[in-house]
Design an enzyme around this catalytic site. Structure first.
Site, mmCIF file in Angstrom:
data_model
loop_
_atom_site.group_PDB
_atom_site.id
_atom_site.type_symbol
_atom_site.label_atom_id
_atom_site.label_comp_id
_atom_site.label_asym_id
_atom_site.label_seq_id
_atom_site.Cartn_x
_atom_site.Cartn_y
_atom_site.Cartn_z
ATOM 1 N N LEU A 57 94.330 93.300 62.850
ATOM 2 C CA LEU A 57 95.511 92.648 62.255
ATOM 3 C C LEU A 57 96.546 92.274 63.312
ATOM 4 O O LEU A 57 96.770 92.994 64.278
ATOM 5 C CB LEU A 57 96.122 93.568 61.207
ATOM 6 C CG LEU A 57 95.166 93.981 60.076
ATOM 7 C CD1 LEU A 57 95.881 94.893 59.076
ATOM 8 C CD2 LEU A 57 94.577 92.769 59.365
ATOM 9 N N HIS A 61 98.666 88.244 59.838
ATOM 10 C CA HIS A 61 98.333 89.082 58.688
ATOM 11 C C HIS A 61 99.591 89.783 58.160
ATOM 12 O O HIS A 61 99.776 89.932 56.954
ATOM 13 C CB HIS A 61 97.319 90.157 59.082
ATOM 14 C CG HIS A 61 96.017 89.624 59.603
ATOM 15 N ND1 HIS A 61 95.679 89.656 60.936
ATOM 16 C CD2 HIS A 61 94.969 89.047 58.968
ATOM 17 C CE1 HIS A 61 94.467 89.148 61.095
ATOM 18 N NE2 HIS A 61 94.018 88.751 59.930
ATOM 19 N N LYS A 183 96.202 79.150 57.523
ATOM 20 C CA LYS A 183 95.450 79.051 58.788
ATOM 21 C C LYS A 183 93.998 78.655 58.537
ATOM 22 O O LYS A 183 93.424 77.864 59.265
ATOM 23 C CB LYS A 183 95.543 80.397 59.508
ATOM 24 C CG LYS A 183 94.516 80.653 60.587
ATOM 25 C CD LYS A 183 94.879 79.936 61.848
ATOM 26 C CE LYS A 183 94.090 80.339 63.062
ATOM 27 N NZ LYS A 183 92.675 80.546 62.886
ATOM 28 N N LEU A 218 98.088 82.099 65.508
ATOM 29 C CA LEU A 218 97.598 83.453 65.790
ATOM 30 C C LEU A 218 96.222 83.643 65.162
ATOM 31 O O LEU A 218 95.962 83.178 64.050
ATOM 32 C CB LEU A 218 98.576 84.506 65.249
ATOM 33 C CG LEU A 218 99.978 84.496 65.836
ATOM 34 C CD1 LEU A 218 100.735 85.750 65.387
ATOM 35 C CD2 LEU A 218 99.962 84.416 67.360
#
Ligand code: AMP
Length: 321
Positions: A57, A61, A183, A218
């Site tokens: 994570l 997240h 994402k 990310l």
């Protein structure tokens, strides 16, 4: 005196530090029901939010969990690295796993329960015989270079949505939501169709992409990038922001220029850059090249830098509102 034996695992100690760890669907159902029943009474239904993840994570997240925390009484995060969605076994083996680090991040993001099953709990009969198909939505873009990926994703998401759904035995009405990142835009579109096509009683909530300060989306895979590769990969988000600016100004998108920008970076090998309808993922033939942009769209990009495959996307125009 209450002589009822507590459920196994952390679930016995409701006052224990959250998130409470459960390993089985039965433990999750028992603990979820107890926490929902204990939530402060309101006029409306109690609310349960599920955030499916594969662990490793990061702040992306965390953002998903925070969004779920803001809207729900009970937040469940699943951590399960799903073998079925990896087309390359080596990629599955090297996928980063660190449950203790994940629990620490989930504690600060405010999750109540982390559901971290072992493989036999999710696939008790081995690889499932009965499978869902993502159809034409799953064949293109990521599906074209990762055959079977989205069908494998559906196998686990359909199961997790089912396992985590509030028990019909819960004595209070419960509103059920599941949180997915923008994402993975193609995944999001397919999960939305899953829920519509099979009438799953869950509301799908999309959460915006979290990026580094420089703009890189990310991803758990970013840790495999060298500093030079991470720097080179910034060209992807630059191309997306260029297109978003043009869309916002109702200019022609001039996709070729965005492709050239990516092509100018030797460490990045472009796979696709395409402007599509956000729901059907059908390419928008008009409205993206030389004509002024109107309405809404989604631009998808994928590229490889070294061994690492990167995906990113941006909602354009009205779709970004
Ligand atoms: P994963 O663990 O990679 O399967 O991702 C779990 C969920 O987190 C998915 O719904 C992803 O779309 C979401 N997610 C991953 N990275 C980001 C990010 N940078 N921003 C927002 N959501 C993300």
């Amino acid at each position: 005196m209450n002589t009822t034996a507590p459920p196994p695992g952390d679930a016995g100690a409701l006052g224990a530090t959250r998130p409470l760890l459960v390993r089985t669907a039965a433990e999750l159902a028992a603990l979820g029901s107890r926490l929902l029943a204990q939530a402060p009474a309101t006029d409306g239904p109690r609310r349960l939010g599920l955030v499916p993840t594969m662990g490793a994570l990061h702040a992306g997240h965390e953002h998903l969990v925070s969004a779920a925390r803001a809207e729900n009484d009970v937040v469940v995060v699943s951590v399960f690295v799903n073998r079925l969605q990896f087309d390359d076994p080596a990629d599955f083996e090297r996928y980063p796993r660190d449950l203790e680090a994940d629990r620490a991040l989930l504690a600060s993001a405010g999750a109540d329960i982390v559901f971290a099953p072992e493989e036999p709990e999710i696939y008790p009969g081995g690889a499932p015989l009965v499978r869902l198909s993502s159809g034409t939505l799953g064949e293109k873009f990521e599906g074209a270079s990762r055959p079977g990926h989205f069908d494998g994703m559906l196998a686990v998401v359909a199961k997790l949505l089912h396992i985590a759904q509030p028990s019909s035995l819960t004595p209070v009405p419960v509103e059920y939501s599941a949180y997915f990142g923008q994402k993975d835009a193609q995944q999001l579109a397919i999960v939305r169709r899953l829920v519509t096509d099979l009438s799953y009683p869950v509301r799908i909530r999309a959460v915006p992409i979290v990026r580094s300060a420089e703009g890189l989306a990310l991803s758990s895979r970013n840790q495999f990038l060298t500093p030079e590769q991470a720097d080179a990969a910034l060209v992807l988000s630059r191309a997306l922001f260029l297109l978003a600016d043009r869309a916002a100004a109702h200019e022609a998108l001039m996709i070729d220029e965005a492709e050239d920008l990516i092509g100018s970076q030797p460490l990045v090998e472009l796979d696709y850059l395409e402007v599509v309808d956000p729901d059907t993922l059908e390419p928008l033939a008009f409205n993206c090249r030389e004509t002024p942009f109107t309405g809404g769209a989604l631009v998808l990009v994928a590229a490889r830098t070294g061994q690492v495959r990167l995906i990113d996307n941006m909602l354009l125009g009205d779709a970004a509102d």
